[in-house]
Design a protein around this motif. Structure first.
Motif, PDB file in Angstrom:
ATOM      1  N   TYR A  44     -12.892  11.808  35.993  1.00  0.00           N
ATOM      2  CA  TYR A  44     -14.303  11.429  35.840  1.00  0.00           C
ATOM      3  C   TYR A  44     -14.542  10.902  34.429  1.00  0.00           C
ATOM      4  CZ  TYR A  44     -14.619  15.981  33.492  1.00  0.00           C
ATOM      5  OH  TYR A  44     -14.410  17.053  32.650  1.00  0.00           O
ATOM      6  N   GLY A  45     -15.610  10.124  34.330  1.00  0.00           N
ATOM      7  CA  GLY A  45     -16.106   9.659  33.045  1.00  0.00           C
ATOM      8  C   GLY A  45     -17.622   9.634  33.098  1.00  0.00           C
ATOM      9  N   VAL A  46     -18.258   9.266  31.999  1.00  0.00           N
ATOM     10  CA  VAL A  46     -19.717   9.281  31.911  1.00  0.00           C
ATOM     11  C   VAL A  46     -20.185   8.050  31.139  1.00  0.00           C
ATOM     12  CG1 VAL A  46     -21.747  10.538  31.079  1.00  0.00           C
ATOM     13  CG2 VAL A  46     -19.772  11.819  31.946  1.00  0.00           C
ATOM     14  N   ILE A  47     -21.247   7.408  31.641  1.00  0.00           N
ATOM     15  CA  ILE A  47     -21.939   6.336  30.907  1.00  0.00           C
ATOM     16  C   ILE A  47     -23.353   6.822  30.597  1.00  0.00           C
ATOM     17  CG2 ILE A  47     -22.641   3.918  30.883  1.00  0.00           C
ATOM     18  CD1 ILE A  47     -20.733   3.400  33.173  1.00  0.00           C
ATOM     19  N   SER A  48     -23.821   6.578  29.370  1.00  0.00           N
ATOM     20  CA  SER A  48     -25.151   7.053  28.988  1.00  0.00           C
ATOM     21  C   SER A  48     -25.932   6.009  28.214  1.00  0.00           C
ATOM     22  CB  SER A  48     -25.041   8.327  28.141  1.00  0.00           C
ATOM     23  OG  SER A  48     -24.522   9.405  28.891  1.00  0.00           O
ATOM     24  N   ASN A  49     -27.254   6.049  28.398  1.00  0.00           N
ATOM     25  CA  ASN A  49     -28.218   5.253  27.646  1.00  0.00           C
ATOM     26  C   ASN A  49     -29.262   6.226  27.105  1.00  0.00           C
ATOM     27  OD1 ASN A  49     -31.041   3.253  28.523  1.00  0.00           O
ATOM     28  ND2 ASN A  49     -29.831   3.024  26.680  1.00  0.00           N
ATOM     29  N   ARG A  50     -29.548   6.122  25.809  1.00  0.00           N
ATOM     30  CA  ARG A  50     -30.517   7.036  25.194  1.00  0.00           C
ATOM     31  C   ARG A  50     -31.570   6.250  24.440  1.00  0.00           C
ATOM     32  NH1 ARG A  50     -25.519   9.690  25.050  1.00  0.00           N
ATOM     33  NH2 ARG A  50     -25.624  11.873  25.731  1.00  0.00           N
ATOM     34  N   GLY A 102     -33.935   4.978  21.611  1.00  0.00           N
ATOM     35  CA  GLY A 102     -33.673   4.793  20.197  1.00  0.00           C
ATOM     36  C   GLY A 102     -32.279   4.296  19.911  1.00  0.00           C
ATOM     37  N   ARG A 103     -31.470   4.128  20.965  1.00  0.00           N
ATOM     38  CA  ARG A 103     -30.087   3.710  20.785  1.00  0.00           C
ATOM     39  C   ARG A 103     -29.754   2.618  21.797  1.00  0.00           C
ATOM     40  NH1 ARG A 103     -28.174   7.521  17.311  1.00  0.00           N
ATOM     41  NH2 ARG A 103     -29.183   9.562  17.362  1.00  0.00           N
ATOM     42  N   GLY A 104     -28.579   2.066  21.686  1.00  0.00           N
ATOM     43  CA  GLY A 104     -28.200   0.976  22.571  1.00  0.00           C
ATOM     44  C   GLY A 104     -28.761  -0.344  22.084  1.00  0.00           C
ATOM     45  N   SER A 105     -28.584  -1.395  22.882  1.00  0.00           N
ATOM     46  CA  SER A 105     -29.019  -2.733  22.482  1.00  0.00           C
ATOM     47  C   SER A 105     -30.517  -2.957  22.707  1.00  0.00           C
ATOM     48  CB  SER A 105     -28.229  -3.790  23.260  1.00  0.00           C
ATOM     49  OG  SER A 105     -28.485  -3.677  24.649  1.00  0.00           O
ATOM     50  N   LEU A 106     -31.160  -2.111  23.503  1.00  0.00           N
ATOM     51  CA  LEU A 106     -32.588  -2.239  23.780  1.00  0.00           C
ATOM     52  C   LEU A 106     -33.295  -0.912  23.477  1.00  0.00           C
ATOM     53  CD1 LEU A 106     -32.399  -4.268  27.125  1.00  0.00           C
ATOM     54  CD2 LEU A 106     -32.968  -5.144  24.836  1.00  0.00           C
ATOM     55  N   PRO A 107     -33.236  -0.456  22.232  1.00  0.00           N
ATOM     56  CA  PRO A 107     -33.867   0.824  21.899  1.00  0.00           C
ATOM     57  C   PRO A 107     -35.376   0.761  22.093  1.00  0.00           C
ATOM     58  CG  PRO A 107     -33.270  -0.371  19.908  1.00  0.00           C
ATOM     59  CD  PRO A 107     -32.672  -1.128  21.056  1.00  0.00           C
ATOM     60  N   GLY A 108     -35.925   1.788  22.700  1.00  0.00           N
ATOM     61  CA  GLY A 108     -37.365   1.819  22.960  1.00  0.00           C
ATOM     62  C   GLY A 108     -37.769   1.192  24.274  1.00  0.00           C
ATOM     63  N   GLU A 109     -36.925   0.352  24.850  1.00  0.00           N
ATOM     64  CA  GLU A 109     -37.206  -0.250  26.154  1.00  0.00           C
ATOM     65  C   GLU A 109     -36.562   0.539  27.294  1.00  0.00           C
ATOM     66  OE1 GLU A 109     -36.772  -4.547  26.484  1.00  0.00           O
ATOM     67  OE2 GLU A 109     -36.517  -4.647  24.300  1.00  0.00           O
ATOM     68  N   TYR A 110     -35.361   1.000  27.049  1.00  0.00           N
ATOM     69  CA  TYR A 110     -34.628   1.786  28.048  1.00  0.00           C
ATOM     70  C   TYR A 110     -34.095   3.039  27.369  1.00  0.00           C
ATOM     71  CZ  TYR A 110     -34.771  -2.247  31.146  1.00  0.00           C
ATOM     72  OH  TYR A 110     -35.199  -3.280  31.949  1.00  0.00           O
ATOM     73  N   PRO A 111     -34.037   4.154  28.116  1.00  0.00           N
ATOM     74  CA  PRO A 111     -34.351   4.361  29.525  1.00  0.00           C
ATOM     75  C   PRO A 111     -35.825   4.104  29.851  1.00  0.00           C
ATOM     76  CG  PRO A 111     -33.036   6.181  28.663  1.00  0.00           C
ATOM     77  CD  PRO A 111     -33.482   5.375  27.497  1.00  0.00           C
ATOM     78  N   GLU A 112     -36.069   3.857  31.128  1.00  0.00           N
ATOM     79  CA  GLU A 112     -37.416   3.562  31.602  1.00  0.00           C
ATOM     80  C   GLU A 112     -38.293   4.807  31.611  1.00  0.00           C
ATOM     81  OE1 GLU A 112     -36.880  -0.128  34.654  1.00  0.00           O
ATOM     82  OE2 GLU A 112     -36.245   1.839  35.413  1.00  0.00           O
ATOM     83  N   ASN A 113     -39.609   4.554  31.601  1.00  0.00           N
ATOM     84  CA  ASN A 113     -40.629   5.597  31.774  1.00  0.00           C
ATOM     85  C   ASN A 113     -40.575   6.660  30.681  1.00  0.00           C
ATOM     86  OD1 ASN A 113     -41.420   4.362  34.257  1.00  0.00           O
ATOM     87  ND2 ASN A 113     -39.704   5.425  35.272  1.00  0.00           N
ATOM     88  N   GLY A 114     -40.073   6.267  29.521  1.00  0.00           N
ATOM     89  CA  GLY A 114     -40.078   7.205  28.403  1.00  0.00           C
ATOM     90  C   GLY A 114     -39.059   8.325  28.491  1.00  0.00           C
ATOM     91  N   GLU A 115     -38.183   8.273  29.473  1.00  0.00           N
ATOM     92  CA  GLU A 115     -37.167   9.325  29.583  1.00  0.00           C
ATOM     93  C   GLU A 115     -36.234   9.254  28.372  1.00  0.00           C
ATOM     94  OE1 GLU A 115     -36.855  11.719  31.841  1.00  0.00           O
ATOM     95  OE2 GLU A 115     -38.707  11.047  32.824  1.00  0.00           O
ATOM     96  N   PRO A 116     -35.818  10.411  27.870  1.00  0.00           N
ATOM     97  CA  PRO A 116     -34.962  10.388  26.674  1.00  0.00           C
ATOM     98  C   PRO A 116     -33.537   9.941  26.958  1.00  0.00           C
ATOM     99  CG  PRO A 116     -35.287  12.637  27.435  1.00  0.00           C
ATOM    100  CD  PRO A 116     -36.198  11.783  28.264  1.00  0.00           C
ATOM    101  N   ILE A 117     -33.049  10.118  28.190  1.00  0.00           N
ATOM    102  CA  ILE A 117     -31.672   9.783  28.506  1.00  0.00           C
ATOM    103  C   ILE A 117     -31.561   9.364  29.962  1.00  0.00           C
ATOM    104  CG2 ILE A 117     -31.144  12.207  29.006  1.00  0.00           C
ATOM    105  CD1 ILE A 117     -28.257  11.671  28.120  1.00  0.00           C
TER     106      ILE A 117
END
Length: 406
Positions: free
Chosen positions: A181-187, A189-204
């Motif tokens: 197994y492996g894991v992919i994450s978007n958080r 304030g991070r990533g290429s679109l900080p503040g836009e994703y994750p959607e709906n204000g979710e932190p992760i």
């Protein structure tokens, strides 16, 4: 250091694990490396040219068949979490140039606080509890996270004879999977679109990726019921480095630098070499951030993060000067540019491309610039590690006419 002191693992292995390709060691060490040596005396140069004639233009690798192979375990005593090792870090192992390491590494994804209970997180996505890596659970329970970075890093390894001014070559000879197994994450304030994703204000927003080793794919399961997608696996180590001379550069495991670290270049898989300027005596090599697959840019924040066991060969090159990390595969040179500004990272990568083609093939830099504009691809390694990365891929075959007869 805040890690446990005094533990040293030195367990020679009679032979490298089955499946390791030894082809690369017979084709490395070629004259191109020695053309970078700065011969300061005419006698020395004459000797080098005589040797060149004797061996037909191919120098043997500095590594020898009698070099030791050591297994390095990812126990709590052998890892740190969140930062890099410092100049005063106690090595867990001392090796000679040409020795090999079968080094266990552990992924941080799945044990970070925002993913909750690790067993619940993984089994909730269909991973059998018996398949969860015990090392992940032990590290989460016993190792203090001492820096702001997410990475679990194994090391450091002291390489005898490595001194500031030298270059450490890190050959990746083999990579084994540790878990299915492996894991992919978007958080936020991070990533290429900080503040836009994750959607709906979710932190992760995080997803477990089952690994099908038989078919060499990761299984991506869309959230809205669409058919599964297959991600071809191409494992590599996102983080390989030597200890930086300035301890301030080691307080966070995220940004890469002259010392290597979290360079996240997917071409640095099996059969590749990474060349790093040695910063402190012994180099103090370390590795972590294992990846099963990554797209250039790493736009969400992570690749498929998965625990791996790479096999490295460490080689010290004397008299070889570098001002930036350099990668090499059988087919290409990799010109690395690193900067917080992506435009500046691009400039550094282009300048490094010009240096490589000038020193390796004799092309003038003005000509190399024109040639590169028509024939060389410059790719975004990642934009998510504070210090961004561009790498130019320089196919060796394009320059074959300049090496004929040498």
């Amino acid at each position: 250091m805040r890690k446990k002191q005094g533990f040293r693992l030195e367990r020679p292995v009679d032979q490298i694990r089955s499946g390791i390709s030894l082809v690369t060691e017979t084709i490395r060490g070629r004259s191109r490396r020695f053309r970078r040596l700065r011969l300061t005396a005419g006698v020395t140069a004459a000797i080098a040219l005589s040797l060149w004639a004797i061996v037909g233009g191919v120098f043997p690798s500095p590594a020898t068949a009698t070099g030791q192979t050591y297994e390095v375990l990812s126990t709590p005593e052998n890892v740190i979490w969140g930062e890099l090792f410092k100049p005063d870090s106690e090595p867990i192992l001392r090796v000679q140039s040409g020795d090999r390491l079968v080094m266990q590494t552990v992924s941080h994804e799945g044990i970070l606080a925002d993913q909750g209970d690790t067993i619940e997180f993984l089994t909730g996505s269909g991973i059998a509890e018996s398949d969860i890596l015990p090392d992940q659970l032990q590290i989460k329970a016993e190792v203090e996270k001492t820096g702001p970075g997410p990475h679990v890093i194994t090391g450091p390894i002291y390489v005898e004879g490595a001194e500031p001014g030298d270059v450490l070559e890190i050959k990746t000879l083999n990579i084994d999977y540790r878990v299915p197994y492996g894991v992919i994450s978007n958080r936020h304030g991070r990533g290429s679109l900080p503040g836009e994703y994750p959607e709906n204000g979710e932190p992760i927003y995080t997803k477990v990726i089952p690994i099908d080793r038989e078919n060499d794919i990761g299984i991506f399961r869309p959230a809205n019921g669409l058919p599964n997608l297959n991600i071809p696996l191409k494992p590599f180590m996102g983080l390989m480095g030597v200890v930086p001379a300035d301890p301030e550069d080691a307080v966070n495991s995220v940004p890469p630098g002259l010392y290597g670290g979290n360079v996240d270049i997917k071409l640095l898989g099996v059969g590749s070499s990474l060349y790093l300027p040695v910063q402190v005596p012994g180099a103090l090599f370390y590795s972590g951030d294992p990846h099963c697959a990554q797209g250039n840019g790493e736009v969400a924040l992570t690749a498929i993060e998965c625990s791996l066991t790479p096999t490295f060969e460490l080689i010290v090159h004397k008299g070889m000067t570098l001002e930036a990390p350099v990668g090499e595969t059988e087919d290409a040179w990799i010109a690395v540019g690193l900067d917080q500004d992506l435009d500046e990272a691009m400039k550094k990568s282009v300048r490094e491309y010009l240096r490589i083609t000038n020193e390796e093939y004799g092309l003038t830099k003005p000509d190399a610039l024109l040639f590169g504009s028509a024939a060389i691809d410059f790719e975004v390694s990642q934009v998510v590690d504070i210090v961004k990365g561009i790498h130019g891929v320089i196919p060796k075959e394009l320059f074959a006419p300049l090496t004929q007869g040498n």
